[in-house]
Design a protein around this motif. Structure first.
Motif, PDB file in Angstrom:
ATOM      1  N   ARG A  88      14.303  86.721 -71.083  1.00  0.00           N
ATOM      2  CA  ARG A  88      13.567  85.817 -70.193  1.00  0.00           C
ATOM      3  C   ARG A  88      14.195  84.415 -70.174  1.00  0.00           C
ATOM      4  N   ARG A  89      14.368  83.819 -71.319  1.00  0.00           N
ATOM      5  CA  ARG A  89      14.897  82.457 -71.397  1.00  0.00           C
ATOM      6  C   ARG A  89      16.429  82.415 -71.313  1.00  0.00           C
ATOM      7  N   PRO A  90      17.160  83.270 -72.037  1.00  0.00           N
ATOM      8  CA  PRO A  90      18.627  83.190 -71.966  1.00  0.00           C
ATOM      9  C   PRO A  90      19.191  83.320 -70.557  1.00  0.00           C
ATOM     10  N   ILE A  91      18.660  84.223 -69.750  1.00  0.00           N
ATOM     11  CA  ILE A  91      19.188  84.398 -68.393  1.00  0.00           C
ATOM     12  C   ILE A  91      18.950  83.145 -67.561  1.00  0.00           C
ATOM     13  N   ALA A  92      17.745  82.596 -67.617  1.00  0.00           N
ATOM     14  CA  ALA A  92      17.431  81.393 -66.838  1.00  0.00           C
ATOM     15  C   ALA A  92      18.322  80.224 -67.256  1.00  0.00           C
ATOM     16  N   PHE A 126      30.243  83.694 -62.178  1.00  0.00           N
ATOM     17  CA  PHE A 126      28.789  83.873 -62.242  1.00  0.00           C
ATOM     18  C   PHE A 126      28.394  85.204 -61.621  1.00  0.00           C
ATOM     19  N   ARG A 127      27.159  85.628 -61.918  1.00  0.00           N
ATOM     20  CA  ARG A 127      26.721  86.977 -61.542  1.00  0.00           C
ATOM     21  C   ARG A 127      25.212  86.976 -61.323  1.00  0.00           C
ATOM     22  N   ASP A 128      24.747  87.913 -60.535  1.00  0.00           N
ATOM     23  CA  ASP A 128      23.311  88.083 -60.280  1.00  0.00           C
ATOM     24  C   ASP A 128      22.573  88.198 -61.616  1.00  0.00           C
ATOM     25  N   PRO A 129      21.486  87.443 -61.799  1.00  0.00           N
ATOM     26  CA  PRO A 129      20.748  87.510 -63.072  1.00  0.00           C
ATOM     27  C   PRO A 129      20.312  88.927 -63.430  1.00  0.00           C
ATOM     28  N   ARG A 130      19.968  89.728 -62.427  1.00  0.00           N
ATOM     29  CA  ARG A 130      19.514  91.102 -62.691  1.00  0.00           C
ATOM     30  C   ARG A 130      20.664  91.977 -63.165  1.00  0.00           C
ATOM     31  N   ASP A 177      13.448  81.709 -59.320  1.00  0.00           N
ATOM     32  CA  ASP A 177      14.253  80.503 -59.090  1.00  0.00           C
ATOM     33  C   ASP A 177      15.727  80.765 -59.414  1.00  0.00           C
ATOM     34  N   ALA A 178      15.990  81.477 -60.504  1.00  0.00           N
ATOM     35  CA  ALA A 178      17.368  81.773 -60.885  1.00  0.00           C
ATOM     36  C   ALA A 178      18.037  82.670 -59.844  1.00  0.00           C
ATOM     37  N   ILE A 179      17.300  83.622 -59.298  1.00  0.00           N
ATOM     38  CA  ILE A 179      17.861  84.515 -58.282  1.00  0.00           C
ATOM     39  C   ILE A 179      18.165  83.739 -57.006  1.00  0.00           C
ATOM     40  N   ARG A 180      17.268  82.836 -56.603  1.00  0.00           N
ATOM     41  CA  ARG A 180      17.524  82.011 -55.413  1.00  0.00           C
ATOM     42  C   ARG A 180      18.735  81.100 -55.632  1.00  0.00           C
ATOM     43  N   LEU A 181      18.822  80.508 -56.833  1.00  0.00           N
ATOM     44  CA  LEU A 181      19.961  79.648 -57.140  1.00  0.00           C
ATOM     45  C   LEU A 181      21.255  80.452 -57.111  1.00  0.00           C
TER      46      LEU A 181
END
Length: 264
Positions: free
Chosen positions: A133-137, A97-101, A224-228
């Motif tokens: 927006r949606r694919p990353i989340a 896994f990797r940082d969403p950004r 939320d994705a970044i916190r997760l």
């Protein structure tokens, strides 16, 4: 041996880990991975699939036999029947896994390259961060379930980026294979820079390479994705024995991000 699920969040270093697992399979089976796949499972057996079900995995297990190993690459969600096989030890799995950004930046880069080369993949359709927006989340939520399973080795991109040799050893240990780690590490180092989807292993490129507007979009769209992701990162780095490396890299990331935003 067993069937191995090579899961990964897209653009998270999953190709490097999959390639390592393929090399481990070659060692276990005593035969080229792709030759073994064709000979035992047939020409139609894909290298990558989203059809990860218990029946699918058990059908492979029945064909390869008790002393062989096979690896299946996927970005699929972890279904309950597959989670049960993992719990029972019938199959093994790892994920990355990797940082969403950072993931968003990598997808944008690959999309631009695919368009320039005339490649007709999904990546080529992505021209703006807003399209992600949606694919990353969804991808972060998906990988979180894999990472939370106690029998899944969760490897953050941080480790793949800065400690490939350690990743190789961790994966060999997780799969229970006594491949001499120095030899395995040397083979993977020789392959690493030729992997088509591995961008030289640089962590947190997003801090400098995303535009300020893109950084703001990411912060507003994926909090939320970044916190997760940060929770998964802390948990996995600690579990793998890299707590201090985690603290240093996160501190450096956050300091760089503060400086970038303050200079705007």
């Amino acid at each position: 041996m067993t069937v191995v699920i090579a899961h990964g969040q897209p653009k998270s270093g999953s190709t490097f880990l999959y390639s390592t697992a393929v090399e481990i399979c070659r060692f276990v089976n005593g035969e080229d991975f792709h030759r073994f796949r064709t000979r035992v499972l047939g020409e139609d057996m894909p290298a990558f699939t989203q059809n990860i079900t218990a029946d699918f995995l058990l059908s492979i297990d029945d064909k390869i036999g008790p002393d062989r190993m096979f690896v299946v690459k996927t970005h699929a969600a972890l279904e309950d029947d597959v989670a049960e096989l993992l719990t029972r030890g019938r199959v093994r799995a790892f994920t990355s896994f990797r940082d969403p950004r950072d993931t968003a930046l990598s997808v944008l880069n690959v999309g631009a390259r695919d368009r320039a080369e005339g490649r007709q993949r999904w990546f080529a359709t992505i021209e703006t961060i807003e399209q992600l927006r949606r694919p990353i989340a969804l991808d972060v939520a998906k990988v979180a379930r894999w990472a939370a399973h106690p029998r899944v080795l969760a490897v953050p991109y941080y480790l793949t980026a800065v400690a490939q040799t350690a990743c190789v050893g961790l994966l060999a240990d997780h799969l229970g294979v006594s491949y001499p780690k120095s030899v395995l590490a040397a083979r993977m180092e020789a392959q690493r820079r030729t992997l088509p989807e591995f961008n030289r292993g640089i962590p947190d490129r997003f801090v400098d390479d995303l535009t300020l507007d893109q950084l703001r979009f990411a912060a507003e769209t994926w909090p939320d994705a970044i916190r997760l992701y940060d929770r998964m990162l802390e948990d996995s780095m600690a579990a793998l024995g890299y707590r201090l490396v985690h603290a240093r890299l996160v501190a450096e990331r956050d300091a760089r991000l503060r400086r970038r935003l303050a200079a705007a």
